[in-house]
Write a protein that holds these residues in place. Structure first.
Motif, PDB file in Angstrom:
ATOM      1  N   ARG A   1      -5.901   0.130  14.002  1.00 29.30           N
ATOM      2  CA  ARG A   1      -4.479  -0.178  14.126  1.00 29.30           C
ATOM      3  C   ARG A   1      -3.804   0.067  12.778  1.00 29.30           C
ATOM      4  O   ARG A   1      -4.372  -0.254  11.734  1.00 29.30           O
ATOM      5  N   PHE A   2      -2.594   0.608  12.785  1.00 28.19           N
ATOM      6  CA  PHE A   2      -1.836   0.731  11.536  1.00 28.19           C
ATOM      7  C   PHE A   2      -0.349   0.638  11.830  1.00 28.19           C
ATOM      8  O   PHE A   2       0.219   1.473  12.537  1.00 28.19           O
TER       9      PHE A   2
ATOM     10  N   VAL B   1       0.864  -1.174   0.000  1.00 25.51           N
ATOM     11  CA  VAL B   1       0.000   0.000   0.000  1.00 25.51           C
ATOM     12  C   VAL B   1       0.903   1.227   0.000  1.00 25.51           C
ATOM     13  O   VAL B   1       1.952   1.233   0.657  1.00 25.51           O
ATOM     14  N   ARG B   2       0.532   2.216  -0.792  1.00 20.33           N
ATOM     15  CA  ARG B   2       1.241   3.496  -0.720  1.00 20.33           C
ATOM     16  C   ARG B   2       0.421   4.467   0.115  1.00 20.33           C
ATOM     17  O   ARG B   2      -0.801   4.566  -0.053  1.00 20.33           O
ATOM     18  N   CYS B   3       1.091   5.201   0.995  1.00 18.31           N
ATOM     19  CA  CYS B   3       0.432   6.263   1.752  1.00 18.31           C
ATOM     20  C   CYS B   3       1.082   7.603   1.437  1.00 18.31           C
ATOM     21  O   CYS B   3       2.306   7.720   1.444  1.00 18.31           O
ATOM     22  N   TYR B   4       0.236   8.583   1.125  1.00 13.36           N
ATOM     23  CA  TYR B   4       0.675   9.979   1.030  1.00 13.36           C
ATOM     24  C   TYR B   4       0.120  10.683   2.252  1.00 13.36           C
ATOM     25  O   TYR B   4      -1.085  10.608   2.507  1.00 13.36           O
ATOM     26  N   VAL B   5       0.978  11.348   3.008  1.00  7.11           N
ATOM     27  CA  VAL B   5       0.474  12.035   4.194  1.00  7.11           C
ATOM     28  C   VAL B   5       1.010  13.467   4.241  1.00  7.11           C
ATOM     29  O   VAL B   5       2.197  13.724   3.992  1.00  7.11           O
TER      30      VAL B   5
ATOM     31  N   LYS C   1       3.949   6.716  11.806  1.00  3.19           N
ATOM     32  CA  LYS C   1       3.272   7.094  13.048  1.00  3.19           C
ATOM     33  C   LYS C   1       2.172   8.111  12.791  1.00  3.19           C
ATOM     34  O   LYS C   1       1.099   8.064  13.404  1.00  3.19           O
ATOM     35  N   LEU C   2       2.449   9.010  11.868  1.00  3.63           N
ATOM     36  CA  LEU C   2       1.451  10.027  11.531  1.00  3.63           C
ATOM     37  C   LEU C   2       0.207   9.368  10.914  1.00  3.63           C
ATOM     38  O   LEU C   2      -0.936   9.695  11.273  1.00  3.63           O
ATOM     39  N   VAL C   3       0.445   8.414  10.025  1.00  7.25           N
ATOM     40  CA  VAL C   3      -0.681   7.687   9.422  1.00  7.25           C
ATOM     41  C   VAL C   3      -1.453   6.939  10.498  1.00  7.25           C
ATOM     42  O   VAL C   3      -2.699   6.947  10.522  1.00  7.25           O
ATOM     43  N   ALA C   4      -0.730   6.322  11.429  1.00  8.99           N
ATOM     44  CA  ALA C   4      -1.385   5.583  12.516  1.00  8.99           C
ATOM     45  C   ALA C   4      -2.250   6.522  13.345  1.00  8.99           C
ATOM     46  O   ALA C   4      -3.370   6.168  13.752  1.00  8.99           O
TER      47      ALA C   4
END
Lengths: 569, 569
Positions: A263-264, A228-232, A253-256
Motif C-alpha cells: 500500500r502507498f 519521505v521524498r520520492c523521485y519517480v 499514483k505512479l509510486v503506488a
C-alpha cells in the motif's frame, strides 16, 4: 549604497558566503528575488563534509540533530510483476568523517545560516529584490555597480561593491549577464519529485531505496519529521500531463503502482515538482577576478546522489575566506584566482560522477558490480571528503612526514585529549572558521629534552616572523603526566591579563588513562612519527603544507608569496 | 486563584517539579521571593544521573554542551612549606552512564528549566513573591489555602491548591510553618567560596583539585567559560573578618598563600560567600499526603561533593510524575506515600556520605586508601545512579530474567539499533519524561516461530487489558535482516491515519552490519537471555517489574494496586 561584497542569491551557496562574511566582519549585501527562505522541498541531502563545514560555523550539531540518518540503501526490482528486494547495502562509510550522510530540508539549513548571519551586523539580507543592471570592472575601489529593484517599489537602487558573487542558481542572471552559459547535454528523461508523509506498509520506507521497475524507476529518500521524498521516472506522456496542472496525485499514483503489492498513499503532501535530467557546466567561474559564480550557476545535474546543495556550499566555503583576507588587506588578490582552479575540477568530477550515477540508477544493462562501485564512490569521493586541491600558492606539496595526510585535501579528524583537563576533542572541532590559518604542531615526545628544544625553536621562529594570523595548536605524544603546560613555549598558552592563560591549545594523542609515550592513537591516525611535524591548514581546513619542525621558513615563504600582511598582529 | 499544584521556590527542585507539570499539562503556580533566577554562584556540580533526567525533558544535551567536564581529580598537599602533587585520579566512572560528571552554574540550569516551562501554558512562575500564611487540609477539593504577597504590592492574594510543594531551601518557610525542623550537627568549621577567572600558573587549575595545607584546605572546581570555583577553609578569625564586609579579597589572598609558589590572582570575580559545614535532615517529607518538602528544605550538607542541586532535582523528579498521575485521575493518591519512603532513604545516605566526604577532604588522619574509596563512592553511588527504591506498590522485585537489572534502580542505557532505519539510539534516549510508563519487551530471537508466538500473545494481552498508558518498545535479538516490521504485532507499529505507521518502536540489539542472532550486545548488557523478558519502567525510568513474556497479568496487578484508571485510553 556601498558594500564590500554583493551576493546575488540567498540559497545555500549565497548564505554560506554570507556566513564567512559575517564571521570575518566584511560588509555585505545579499539579495534574493524570493520573498523569504525556502519553505519546503528542493535539496535535502547533506554529506558528511558539509556537516563538518557547518560545524566549523557552530551550526553543524543542530543540523545533525534535526536530520534523518540514511544509514542503509535498499535495492529493489520488479520482475514479471513481482517486486523483490535485491540487496541492502551500507549507505555510509564510517571512519571517513565524524559525521555521516543525512537528510534535512534545504530550508532548515538556510534558516541556520540566516540565524548565524543575523547574529552579526555586517551582513544584510534583502528579499524580494532582483538585479536589473550590472557594470563590472569600472574604475576605482568599487569596481562593481549593480542596479537592483524590489518587488514592492518602482524605484531602482544602485549598489557599489568591490566584489560580486553570482549564487543565483541554474538560471543565474549574473552568469547570463556576463555572457556565460551552462554547457552540456540535457537528456530527454523526466523525473517527478514530491515530499509527503507516506501511509505505507512497504518495509524499507525508512531506508534510502532504489526501485527498478518497468513502469518507471523510483528513488525513496527518508527525511526528517516522518517525511519521505520520492523521485519517480516519468514517460513523456505522464510528464506532459503533470505539467498541465502540477497536481502531485499523478506522481503518488505512479509510486503506488511501482510499489504494489504494498500500500502507498501520501498524507500531508508538502511539495512536488518535475525536472529533466541533464549534466551541464559553466567552465568560467570568475571574471576580472571581481565577479565569481558558485553553486547551480556553474553546475547542474540530477539530484540522484543528493550532491547539489553540498557542492554549492562547498564552492563558497572555498571562496569566502579568500575574499575576506583580500578585503582586510591581509592577502593579495592573486589568491582569488585559485577559486576557479580548485572548484572547476570539483564541478567537472561532479557532473561526470552524476552521469555514472544516473546510469547506475536508470541503466538497464549495468551489472551489479559496476553499480555497487558507483554507489560506493558516492559514499567516499563524492561526499566532498576527498576533494584534493591542486598545487598552488595556497597548497604546497612536500615531504612525507604525515603519511596519512595529503596536501590539498581537507584535514581529517580524530580524537585528542586536552593537556589541561583531559577532555577529549575531535581535533576538527578546534578548527573553527574564523579566517585564521591553523598551525598544527605535532611536537613528538616532549619528555625528551632534545625534542622539547626543537619545539621551543619552532615557537621562537613563529614569534620572530610575526605569524600572528596563525592559530597554533600543539599535539604531543609524550605521556601526558610528564608534560607541564607551563614549561611549554608561550605560543601554546597565550596569556591575557583579564582572561589568564589559554589552557586549551595543547593536546595529548591518547586517552588520559594511558601513560606510555611515543606515537599513540592520533599520531598513528595521521601517520606522524616520533620526530613530529608541522601541518599548516588553510582557513577552510585544507592542508596547505606539511614540513618538519624546522620548516617555519617554508611557511614564511608561503605567506610571502600570497602577499601576506597581517595587520592584526 | 485556583491551581492544582502550588510550588514555593523556583530553584532547581521547584523548577524540576514545574518541568513535570509543564510536560503533563497540570495547572501550576510557582512562586519565589527572588526577583529572578539565580544569576551567579550557588550550586555547580552536575552528576550523570541528573544529565540523564534533564535529557528526558529534552534539555540535557544543551547543559552537557555548555558545561565543563571534570574528568580528573588532582590531590595536593603542603609539607614543610613545599606544595606537592600527591596523585591524579579519574573523577568519573565511565560506563555507568552515557554522561559524566560536569560543572555548570546553577542559574544556567534554571534557565533551561524555565525555557521548558515557558514553552507550556499551564505553569506560571511568579517572582518577587513570598508566602505569608498557610492552611492545610481544609475541606473540599482544594485542601491548601495560601496567602501570598509580592514585593511591589501591599495586597495579599489567596491561592487555593490541591497540592503544595515546599522547595524553598534550607530556611524553608513551608517547613517551618508545618512545625518541622532540620536536625543534625552544625560543625564549627567555616569555608569561603568564590567564582572567578583565575590568573595562575598552577598547573592543575583545569582539574578538580583538593589541596591540603596547614593554612587551610582548598578545593578547586573548574567551571564553564574559563571560570574556576574555589572553596577554602577558614579559621574563626578569618571567617569573622570576611563576614564584616563580605569582601572576597581575603579569600583570594588565602588561596594565593596556599598555592605558593604558584601565582594566583582572581580576575572578574563573579560571586563569593561563606558557609558553615553541617549535615542536617528533616525526617518528615510530607504531611497529610498534600504537602511535600523537597531539596534543601529536607537535607543540607557541605558542597564538597557537588551533590546538593542533583539530589534536590532528583527529589522532585521522583515526586512530579506521581502528582500528575493522581491529579489526572489515573492513579490513587496512595502512590504519593512512596515519595517519602523513597527519597528519605536517599537523603539519609546523602548526609552520611557527606560526613565521610568532609572527613576525606579535611581529616588529617585519614589514610589514602580510605580517602580514595570515598572519592570512588562519589563517582558511583553518590551520583544518583545507584539509588534503589525499596519494594512498594510501584516497585515489585521478582525473578532474575534480566541479571544486570535491579528492580527499584534506574534503568541503565546501552545502544540499540532501529529495525526500520538502522539508526543507533541509546535506549534511554527513547524514555522521555511524558508521564507514560515504559514497557520494554525483550522479545528474544523473533526468527524462531515459537518466540514470535510468545510476543504475539503478549501484545494481545496488553491490548486486552487496555494498558494504553504503556509506551511499548520491542528489542529483539534476531538477525535484523530476518525481521519484517509489518509481521510484528500492531502494538509495536502504532498506526495513525494522518501520520502512518510509527516505525521507531522496534530495535535490534546489535550493529546493523552484524547478521547473527541470539543474545547480542544489548541483551548481554542487561543480562537478558534468548527467552527474553518484559521490563516495566516507571515514568521516572526506575525499574518497576521484571517478568517473563507471559507475565502481563503481574503488570495488570501492579496497575490495579495503584488504582489505575487510564482515562486517556
Amino acid at each position: 549604497m556601498k558594500v564590500d561584497v554583493l551576493i546575488v542569491g540567498a540559497g545555500p551557496a549565497g548564505l554560506m558566503a554570507g556566513a564567512w562574511m559575517a564571521r570575518t566582519g566584511v560588509k555585505t549585501l545579499i539579495i534574493d528575488q524570493k520573498p523569504c527562505r525556502t519553505q519546503s522541498g528542493h535539496a535535502d541531502g547533506i554529506e558528511s563534509r558539509t556537516l563538518e563545514i557547518l560545524d566549523s560555523f557552530g551550526i553543524g550539531e543542530g543540523v545533525w540533530r534535526d536530520s534523518n540518518r540514511t544509514i542503509e540503501l535498499s535495492l529493489w526490482y520488479q520482475q514479471q510483476g513481482v517486486l523483490q528486494r535485491e540487496a541492502v547495502m551500507q549507505n555510509c562509510n564510517p571512519g571517513l568523517s565524524r559525521y555521516q550522510e543525512c537528510t534535512l530540508g534545504q530550508g532548515k539549513i538556510e534558516q541556520r545560516l540566516l540565524d548565524l548571519i543575523h547574529a552579526h551586523d555586517c551582513v544584510e539580507v534583502q528579499w524580494n529584490t532582483s538585479p536589473v543592471d550590472l557594470r563590472v570592472n569600472i574604475p576605482g575601489e568599487y569596481r562593481i555597480e549593480m542596479q537592483i529593484q524590489t518587488v514592492q517599489e518602482v524605484e531602482i537602487k544602485t549598489i557599489h561593491a568591490k566584489y560580486l558573487l553570482g549564487c543565483d542558481g541554474a538560471h543565474s542572471w549574473v552568469r547570463e549577464r556576463l555572457g556565460l552559459r551552462l554547457e552540456g547535454d540535457k537528456m530527454d528523461e523526466h523525473w517527478g519529485v514530491f515530499d509527503a508523509i507516506p501511509i505505507t506498509d512497504f518495509p524499507d520506507i525508512r531506508k534510502r531505496c532504489i526501485v527498478r521497475s518497468p513502469v518507471g524507476h523510483l528513488m525513496v529518500i527518508p527525511r526528517e519529521a516522518r517525511l519521505v521524498r520520492c523521485y519517480v521516472q516519468l514517460d513523456c506522456r505522464t510528464a506532459a500531463e503533470f505539467k498541465k496542472n502540477y497536481h502531485a496525485d499523478i506522481l503518488v499514483k505512479l509510486v503506488a503502482t511501482i510499489l504494489q503489492p504494498y500500500r502507498f498513499e501520501a498524507s500531508q503532501l508538502e511539495w512536488s515538482t518535475i525536472y529533466t535530467v541533464g549534466q551541464r557546466l559553466c567552465q568560467t567561474l570568475s571574471m576580472h577576478n571581481r565577479v565569481f559564480l558558485a553553486g547551480d550557476a556553474i553546475h547542474t545535474h540530477s539530484p540522484k546522489a543528493g550532491q547539489g546543495m553540498n557542492v554549492s556550499m562547498q564552492d563558497t566555503f572555498n571562496l569566502g575566506w579568500k575574499l575576506a583576507a583580500v578585503l582586510k588587506g591581509q592577502a593579495s588578490a592573486r589568491i582569488l584566482r585559485t577559486y576557479e582552479v580548485e572548484r572547476l575540477a570539483v564541478a567537472v568530477r561532479l557532473v561526470e560522477f552524476d552521469k555514472r550515477m544516473v546510469q547506475a540508477v536508470c541503466g538497464r544493462t549495468l551489472n551489479a558490480h559496476t553499480r555497487n562501485s558507483i554507489l560506493q564512490e558516492e559514499n567516499s569521493s563524492a561526499s566532498g571528503l576527498t576533494a584534493r586541491y591542486c598545487p598552488s600558492l595556497l597548497t604546497v606539496p612536500r615531504g612525507d612526514l604525515a603519511a596519512n595526510l595529503t596536501v590539498g585535501m581537507r584535514f581529517p579528524s580524530t580524537p585528542v585529549f586536552c593537556q589541561s583537563d583531559a577532555r577529549p576533542w575531535h581535533l576538527q572541532q578546534l578548527l573553527q572558521s574564523t579566517g585564521a590559518w591553523h598551525l598544527l604542531v605535532f611536537g613528538g615526545n616532549l619528555s625528551a629534552v632534545s625534542q622539547m628544544k626543537r619545539v621551543e625553536r619552532l615557537a621562537a621562529a613563529v614569534a620572530d616572523h610575526h605569524l600572528g594570523i596563525l592559530s597554533a595548536y600543539l599535539i604531543h605524544c609524550a605521556s601526558r603526566q610528564e608534560v607541564d603546560l607551563m614549561d611549554l613555549p608561550a605560543l601554546f598558552r597565550p596569556f591575557d591579563a583579564s582572561h589568564g592563560y589559554d589552557y586549551w591549545k595543547v593536546f595529548a594523542d591518547r586517552q588520559p588513562s594511558v601513560s606510555s609515550h611515543g606515537p599513540g592513537e592520533a599520531y598513528r591516525f595521521y601517520g606522524v612519527g616520533e620526530e613530529g611535524c608541522v601541518v599548516l591548514l588553510r582557513p577552510d581546513q585544507h592542508v596547505s603544507f606539511i614540513g618538519s619542525l624546522e620548516d617555519i621558513n617554508s611557511i614564511v615563504v608561503i605567506f610571502t608569496s600570497i602577499g601576506w600582511n597581517d595587520r592584526d598582529s
